[in-house]
Design a protein around this motif. Structure first.
Motif, PDB file in Angstrom:
ATOM      1  N   MET A   1       0.839  -1.176   0.000  1.00 21.57           N
ATOM      2  CA  MET A   1       0.000   0.000   0.000  1.00 21.57           C
ATOM      3  C   MET A   1       0.889   1.247   0.000  1.00 21.57           C
ATOM      4  O   MET A   1       2.014   1.216   0.462  1.00 21.57           O
ATOM      5  CB  MET A   1      -0.902   0.029   1.230  1.00 21.57           C
ATOM      6  N   LEU A   2       0.310   2.309  -0.479  1.00 15.47           N
ATOM      7  CA  LEU A   2       1.023   3.574  -0.526  1.00 15.47           C
ATOM      8  C   LEU A   2       0.961   4.286   0.828  1.00 15.47           C
ATOM      9  O   LEU A   2       0.070   4.033   1.639  1.00 15.47           O
ATOM     10  CB  LEU A   2       0.428   4.477  -1.609  1.00 15.47           C
ATOM     11  N   PHE A   3       1.904   5.182   1.030  1.00 14.93           N
ATOM     12  CA  PHE A   3       2.008   5.932   2.289  1.00 14.93           C
ATOM     13  C   PHE A   3       0.693   6.631   2.629  1.00 14.93           C
ATOM     14  O   PHE A   3       0.228   6.590   3.765  1.00 14.93           O
ATOM     15  CB  PHE A   3       3.155   6.948   2.160  1.00 14.93           C
ATOM     16  N   ARG A   4       0.078   7.258   1.627  1.00 12.36           N
ATOM     17  CA  ARG A   4      -1.154   8.015   1.871  1.00 12.36           C
ATOM     18  C   ARG A   4      -2.279   7.116   2.395  1.00 12.36           C
ATOM     19  O   ARG A   4      -3.052   7.509   3.255  1.00 12.36           O
ATOM     20  CB  ARG A   4      -1.586   8.749   0.607  1.00 12.36           C
ATOM     21  N   THR A   5      -2.364   5.901   1.880  1.00  9.73           N
ATOM     22  CA  THR A   5      -3.408   4.972   2.328  1.00  9.73           C
ATOM     23  C   THR A   5      -3.133   4.533   3.764  1.00  9.73           C
ATOM     24  O   THR A   5      -4.062   4.427   4.576  1.00  9.73           O
ATOM     25  CB  THR A   5      -3.493   3.760   1.398  1.00  9.73           C
ATOM     26  N   HIS A   6      -1.873   4.279   4.074  1.00 14.86           N
ATOM     27  CA  HIS A   6      -1.519   3.910   5.452  1.00 14.86           C
ATOM     28  C   HIS A   6      -1.870   5.030   6.421  1.00 14.86           C
ATOM     29  O   HIS A   6      -2.401   4.778   7.507  1.00 14.86           O
ATOM     30  CB  HIS A   6      -0.025   3.587   5.549  1.00 14.86           C
ATOM     31  N   ILE A   7      -1.597   6.268   6.031  1.00 19.32           N
ATOM     32  CA  ILE A   7      -1.911   7.409   6.898  1.00 19.32           C
ATOM     33  C   ILE A   7      -3.421   7.521   7.111  1.00 19.32           C
ATOM     34  O   ILE A   7      -3.890   7.689   8.245  1.00 19.32           O
ATOM     35  CB  ILE A   7      -1.332   8.720   6.310  1.00 19.32           C
ATOM     36  N   MET A   8      -4.196   7.433   6.044  1.00 16.61           N
ATOM     37  CA  MET A   8      -5.659   7.544   6.164  1.00 16.61           C
ATOM     38  C   MET A   8      -6.226   6.428   7.040  1.00 16.61           C
ATOM     39  O   MET A   8      -7.115   6.669   7.865  1.00 16.61           O
ATOM     40  CB  MET A   8      -6.328   7.488   4.778  1.00 16.61           C
ATOM     41  N   PHE A   9      -5.714   5.214   6.866  1.00 19.44           N
ATOM     42  CA  PHE A   9      -6.212   4.098   7.673  1.00 19.44           C
ATOM     43  C   PHE A   9      -5.836   4.282   9.140  1.00 19.44           C
ATOM     44  O   PHE A   9      -6.656   4.053  10.027  1.00 19.44           O
ATOM     45  CB  PHE A   9      -5.686   2.766   7.137  1.00 19.44           C
ATOM     46  N   SER A  10      -4.606   4.716   9.397  1.00 15.75           N
ATOM     47  CA  SER A  10      -4.176   4.941  10.782  1.00 15.75           C
ATOM     48  C   SER A  10      -4.992   6.038  11.453  1.00 15.75           C
ATOM     49  O   SER A  10      -5.322   5.938  12.630  1.00 15.75           O
ATOM     50  CB  SER A  10      -2.694   5.295  10.827  1.00 15.75           C
ATOM     51  N   LEU A  11      -5.326   7.073  10.693  1.00 12.46           N
ATOM     52  CA  LEU A  11      -6.193   8.124  11.240  1.00 12.46           C
ATOM     53  C   LEU A  11      -7.567   7.552  11.595  1.00 12.46           C
ATOM     54  O   LEU A  11      -8.118   7.867  12.650  1.00 12.46           O
ATOM     55  CB  LEU A  11      -6.355   9.262  10.230  1.00 12.46           C
ATOM     56  N   ALA A  12      -8.108   6.722  10.719  1.00 16.92           N
ATOM     57  CA  ALA A  12      -9.414   6.115  10.990  1.00 16.92           C
ATOM     58  C   ALA A  12      -9.359   5.248  12.249  1.00 16.92           C
ATOM     59  O   ALA A  12     -10.273   5.295  13.083  1.00 16.92           O
ATOM     60  CB  ALA A  12      -9.871   5.292   9.783  1.00 16.92           C
ATOM     61  N   VAL A  13      -8.289   4.469  12.396  1.00 15.18           N
ATOM     62  CA  VAL A  13      -8.134   3.632  13.589  1.00 15.18           C
ATOM     63  C   VAL A  13      -8.006   4.510  14.836  1.00 15.18           C
ATOM     64  O   VAL A  13      -8.615   4.233  15.870  1.00 15.18           O
ATOM     65  CB  VAL A  13      -6.917   2.691  13.442  1.00 15.18           C
ATOM     66  N   TYR A  14      -7.224   5.582  14.727  1.00 16.15           N
ATOM     67  CA  TYR A  14      -7.075   6.504  15.859  1.00 16.15           C
ATOM     68  C   TYR A  14      -8.427   7.099  16.251  1.00 16.15           C
ATOM     69  O   TYR A  14      -8.776   7.137  17.436  1.00 16.15           O
ATOM     70  CB  TYR A  14      -6.079   7.613  15.511  1.00 16.15           C
ATOM     71  N   PHE A  15      -9.196   7.559  15.270  1.00 17.27           N
ATOM     72  CA  PHE A  15     -10.511   8.139  15.569  1.00 17.27           C
ATOM     73  C   PHE A  15     -11.431   7.112  16.210  1.00 17.27           C
ATOM     74  O   PHE A  15     -12.186   7.429  17.128  1.00 17.27           O
ATOM     75  CB  PHE A  15     -11.156   8.714  14.308  1.00 17.27           C
TER      76      PHE A  15
END
Length: 153
Positions: A1-15
């Motif tokens: 996966m690309l960096f941007r997808t990892h960031i978006m998913f991690s934000l979703a998990v954090y929220f």
């Protein structure tokens, strides 16, 4: 996966976690650090493209030891020895990165050093990943709207 997808998913998990846990805001920094840190073994990654990670890249291969649960636990325990919330956030980011990489065609050896590899069907940078990225982005916008502007949406 690309960096941007990892960031978006991690934000979703954090929220999602903030819904259940009262965490300090700085935990978000460590979640994002953890999700990016996993790829320091790749020369082309956002974190790994720095010269000071080259020696590490000479002795490890991409999606090797650093893409395992044992590495995530070790690094998280080191950070957690300084601050428990920071270690927790780092672990959440690390595991969210590994989780997404399990869906890629390259897969990951979560239980390194064992040879067992978990693989999926998603091509990194492909159309399916683009769709996942957009859905995560929209979901994160929705969640932030609800958190900060309760009347929005």
């Amino acid at each position: 996966m690309l960096f941007r997808t990892h960031i978006m998913f991690s934000l979703a998990v954090y929220f999602l976690l903030t819904y259940f846990l009262e965490m300090p805001l700085f935990v978000l920094f460590f979640v994002l650090l953890g999700t990016g840190f996993v790829d320091i073994d790749a020369k082309s990654s956002k974190f790994g493209n720095h010269w000071y990670f080259r020696p590490l890249q000479w002795i490890t291969k991409h999606r090797g030891f650093l893409h395992s649960l044992i590495a995530g636990v070790i690094f998280s325990l080191v950070i957690g020895a300084i601050n428990l919330w920071a270690g927790f956030g780092f672990f959440v980011g690390y595991v969210s990165h590994l989780f997404l990489d399990c869906f890629t065609k390259s897969g990951v050896r979560l239980f390194w050093p064992f040879k067992f590899k978990i693989k999926g069907f998603v091509r990194s940078g492909g159309m399916i990943e683009d769709i996942v990225f957009v859905l995560l982005l929209l979901g994160n916008i929705f969640i932030v709207g609800r958190l900060f502007f309760g009347y929005l949406f």
